[in-house]
Enzyme design. Structure first.
Site, short mmCIF file in Angstrom:
data_model
loop_
_atom_site.label_atom_id
_atom_site.label_comp_id
_atom_site.label_asym_id
_atom_site.label_seq_id
_atom_site.Cartn_x
_atom_site.Cartn_y
_atom_site.Cartn_z
N ALA A 1 13.47 84.61 33.34
CA ALA A 1 14.38 83.48 33.61
C ALA A 1 13.66 82.54 34.57
CB ALA A 1 15.67 83.97 34.22
N LYS A 2 13.90 81.25 34.41
CA LYS A 2 13.20 80.28 35.26
C LYS A 2 14.08 80.00 36.48
CE LYS A 2 10.36 76.17 34.50
NZ LYS A 2 9.18 76.58 35.21
#
Ligand code: PMP
Length: 301
Positions: free
Chosen positions: A152-153
Site C-alpha cells: 500500500a502506498k
C-alpha cells in the site's frame, strides 16, 4: 517547486497558496495517509494521464488499508484529476493525490479524525537527472509484510525510504536498493527493480514491494517485445552478475542502472534490452506506441 494556479482540496479547486492544513493534522504526526504519483504527458492528441484509473484504484486500496472512507468514487477522483490538469493548463506534469486523516483528534488511533483529500499537479521533468544510476544496497531492510502493508502506498511506509536515502546523502549514489527481510532484492526508495540475464528479464515477486504500475507496464512491454519475464525471488548475486538492470517508477520512468555498490553492470552503458523497453515506454506514454492494446492506458485531459 513549479507552482500552478490550483490545487483541489476537500472538494474545492483553490489557489495553490491556500492549500493548507492545521499543524495538528493526524497524518502529520503518525503517517496516517496514502498517496499516489501519476504523470501526464503531451501527445499528438493533447495531454493524457498515464494509467489514471489504475493509480486511483491503488489509492483506494491504500486508504482501505487504514480504514479510511472518502465521500468520492474512484471515477469521480479520476474526473477531478483530469479537470485539475486542464485548469492548470499543463501539457506535461506530475500529479500527487494525497488522502490523509486531518485535524480534529489526537492519539494514534486515527478513527475520529476527518478523512481529507487533496490533489496537486506541477511540472516535474526528471526525478534523477542522469541517464543511468549508481545504487547502494541499504543497511535497512524493506518493510516486511509482518510490520506494515508494504504494497500500500501509505505515507508512514516512506520513513523506510527516507532513512535509506539519508544514508546515501552526500555520496555519489543516486538511489538506495532495499533487500527484503529474507535477503532477496526488494525495491528502491521509490521504484521497482528489473534484472536482465541471457536475454531474459527477472523482477522480484510481489509481496513486500509496491505493485508498481510502471513495473506492470514494463512487464507488458517486454512480453509484447517477445522477451520472457519471470517474477521470482532474486539474490544480490543475481544482480551483480546481470548483463543489464533497470529501475521503474512513475517519477523515474525506465532508468538504467550503471552500478551497484560500485560494481559496474555489464559495460556500464545502458544495455540494449533496457534501452528498447525505455524507448517503448516513452513512446507509449506519449501516445506513439503502435500496439492498439495499450491505447486505453491514456486518459485524455
Ligand atoms: N516502489 C516504491 C516504494 C514507490 O514509491 C514507487 C513509486 N510509486 C514504486 C515502487 C513504483 O511505482 P509506480 O511505478 O506505480 O510509480
Amino acid at each position: 517547486m513549479n507552482t500552478t494556479k490550483y490545487i483541489w482540496q476537500n472538494n474545492k479547486f483553490i489557489p495553490w497558496d491556500d492549500a493548507k492544513t492545521h499543524v495538528l493534522t493526524h497524518s502529520l504526526h503518525y503517517g496516517s495517509g496514502a498517496f499516489e504519483g501519476i504523470r501526464a504527458y503531451a501527445t499528438d492528441k493533447g495531454t493524457a494521464i498515464f494509467r489514471l484509473p489504475e493509480h486511483i484504484k491503488r489509492l483506494f486500496y491504500s486508504i482501505s488499508c487504514i480504514d479510511m472512507q472518502l465521500p468520492y468514487t474512484e471515477k469521480e477522483i479520476c474526473e477531478i484529476t483530469l479537470k485539475l490538469v486542464a485548469m492548470n493548463e499543463l501539457k506535461e506534469c506530475y500529479i500527487r493525490p494525497l488522502a490523509y486523516y486531518g485535524y480534529g483528534k489526537m492519539g494514534v488511533n486515527p478513527i475520529g479524525a476527518p478523512p481529507e483529500i487533496a490533489i496537486a499537479c506541477w511540472a516535474w521533468d526528471s526525478y534523477i537527472a542522469h541517464p543511468s544510476v549508481d545504487l547502494k544496497v541499504s543497511e535497512y531492510v524493506r518493510i516486511p509484510r509482518s510490520v506494515s502493508i508494504a504494497d500500500a502506498k501509505l505515507t508512514g511506509n516512506y520513513l523506510n525510504s527516507i532513512l535509506g536515502l539519508l544514508k546515501i546523502k552526500g555520496t555519489h549514489y543516486h538511489e538506495t536498493l532495499f533487500l527484503d527481510i529474507d535477503g532477496y532484492l526488494a525495491e528502491g526508495s521509490a521504484d521497482n527493480i528489473f534484472v536482465i540475464k541471457n536475454n531474459k528479464i527477472y523482477t522480484p515477486r510481489l509481496g513486500s514491494i509496491l505493485a508498481g504500475i510502471t513495473r506492470q507496464t514494463a512487464i507488458e512491454l517486454a512480453k509484447d517485445m517477445g522477451i520472457s519475464v519471470e517474477e521470482k525471488n532474486l539474490k544480490l548475486e543475481d544482480i551483480f552478475t546481470a548483463d543489464e538492470a533497470f529501475l521503474t517508477g512513475t517519477a523515474i520512468e525506465i532508468m538504467p542502472i550503471r552500478s551497484i555498490d560500485d560494481k559496474l553492470l555489464g559495460s556500464g552503458e545502458a544495455g540494449k534490452i533496457t534501452k528498447n523497453i525505455q524507448k517503448n515506454y516513452l513512446d507509449l506514454v506519449r501516445g506513439k506506441h503502435t500496439n492498439p492494446k495499450f491505447q486505453d492506458y491514456l486518459a485524455f485531459v
